[in-house]
Each structure stands twice: as C-alpha cells, then as structure tokens.
Enzyme design. Sequence first.
Site, PDB file in Angstrom:
ATOM      1  CG  ASP A   1     153.924  12.805 -89.371  1.00 60.20           C
ATOM      2  OD1 ASP A   1     154.500  11.885 -88.750  1.00 60.20           O
ATOM      3  OD2 ASP A   1     152.680  12.952 -89.363  1.00 60.20           O
TER       4      ASP A   1
ATOM      5  CG  ASN B   1     142.638  18.130 -85.280  1.00 56.74           C
ATOM      6  OD1 ASN B   1     143.093  17.107 -85.793  1.00 56.74           O
ATOM      7  ND2 ASN B   1     143.362  19.234 -85.145  1.00 56.74           N
TER       8      ASN B   1
ATOM      9  CG  HIS C   1     145.798  15.620 -87.285  1.00 56.11           C
ATOM     10  ND1 HIS C   1     145.787  16.066 -85.993  1.00 56.11           N
ATOM     11  CD2 HIS C   1     146.559  14.506 -87.277  1.00 56.11           C
ATOM     12  CE1 HIS C   1     146.504  15.255 -85.233  1.00 56.11           C
ATOM     13  NE2 HIS C   1     146.983  14.281 -85.997  1.00 56.11           N
TER      14      HIS C   1
ATOM     15  CD  GLU D   1     147.025  19.865 -86.827  1.00 56.68           C
ATOM     16  OE1 GLU D   1     145.877  19.385 -86.734  1.00 56.68           O
ATOM     17  OE2 GLU D   1     147.921  19.658 -85.990  1.00 56.68           O
TER      18      GLU D   1
END
Length: 251
Positions: free
Chosen positions: A67, A135, A137, A142
């Site tokens: 990314d 979380n 991801h 996400e």
Amino acid sequence: MPITVFESTEALGEAVADRLLRIIDANPSAAIGLATGSSPLTAYAAWARRVREAGIDVSAVRGFALDEYLGLDPEDEQSYHTTIHRTVTEPVGLDPERVRVPSGVGDPEREAADFEAAIRAAGGIAAQVLGVGGNGHLGFNEPGADARSRTRVVALAERTVADNARFFGGEVSRVPTRSVTQGLGTILEARELLVIAIGPEKAEAVAAALEGPVTAAVPASILREHPNVHWFLDEAAASQLGGPGGGAARD
C-alpha cells in the site's frame, strides 16, 4: 495452518527470513509482497543480514508493496516508497527498478489498475509478507472490506490513523486519511502468506482472526481460507489465544 509463537522477535525474524530465502532459492526471480509497519522490521533485517553473509544473488527478485498513503510525495520520509527503500530494497540489495510501490499521487485509480497488471505480469506474488492491524486490517483493508476487492483507493479507519500517528511524530493531524492498497482478493492470490504479529496491542486482533468467525468485520480472519498461510507471533501477540498457545507451536 502453521502458527508459531516465538520467545523473541529476533527468532521470529529469522524464521520469516528462512521462508523468504527458501522461496528465492527455488525461484531467483520470485515476486515478494512487502508489508510496511513495525512488525516486519526484524524479518527484513534478518533477511538482509543473511543475504550479505551468504552472498546470495537477489538481483532478479521482484517486490510489490502492499500500500501507499494517498497524497504523499514518494520522496516524503513517511511515504511507503521511502520506507520500503530504507527498510528492504537497500539493506537486502534488491534492484530498485524491480520493486514497485503503488503511487499515491497523480491518478490513483489508474495506478491501482496498473499495479494489478504488474503483479500479473510478474507471474503473481510468490510470498506475501503481512502485518495485522490492531482492528484486524490487512494492508489498508479496513473492517468491512470485500474479500474479493482488488487494488484500489480506500479511506483509513479512525483507529488506523491514530495507530499510525507514531510514524508522524505522534501528530494525528499529519496522518493521511486515504491510501492505495492491495485488495483482499489480490492478497489472497499470493501463493504463500507470511503473517507477522508482534506486541500486546495485536493480541485481540490475532485471537479474533484465528479463533473467531471468518467475517468482514475482522479482515485478517479471511486468511483462514488461504491454503498456505504461516503465522509468526511473539508471546504478547499470542497472549489471548485459547489454551496453551491456542494449539500454536512454540519456538
């Protein structure tokens, strides 16, 4: 699905490096998927050291980053272009022309399509290094991300922005809120997945990914559907797994 818990991050890094070197030995032009963040750093350092010590030729190895932040110039110190060059390309001795990071400037939609095409042209990713967000991801996919998603522009969750503030001098306001990321569908096409989780802040996400339901609410849980995934955990990241290590092997 091998899950190994390590007493030290150094031992964890050596194990990941060993997997990468075996893949490159079998295919000197293998494409390696490269994650950023703090979790893979010991693995990259071990990989670089062993390449130097053994005089391994990595000139044909190709790299594809997961990314990039949207809007950051590639020369920005916090861009993933710069981060990948500093932590992987230069120390390992990869050819910079063979390491591709999605561009966060210009036309990101076109870049996403071109990035997917470049992966296909390289014969696909042989091994994808992954971290796991607090979380759950993967890359910047996400909670709620489509398991079939491809490289695309996404918005970062509030927690992800807060977690990444440590790379921006602790200033949340400096963290970009959008990125270009490989999709979950793109990640799952890699032939082997090497998942690294280090630290107590990852324990809840690791337990949810490995022992909870497979759900879009925890993107890392989708990895259980991959036929060749290896988990590399330190004691803290494995601390919420059920039973003694949750059935994980100890190293």
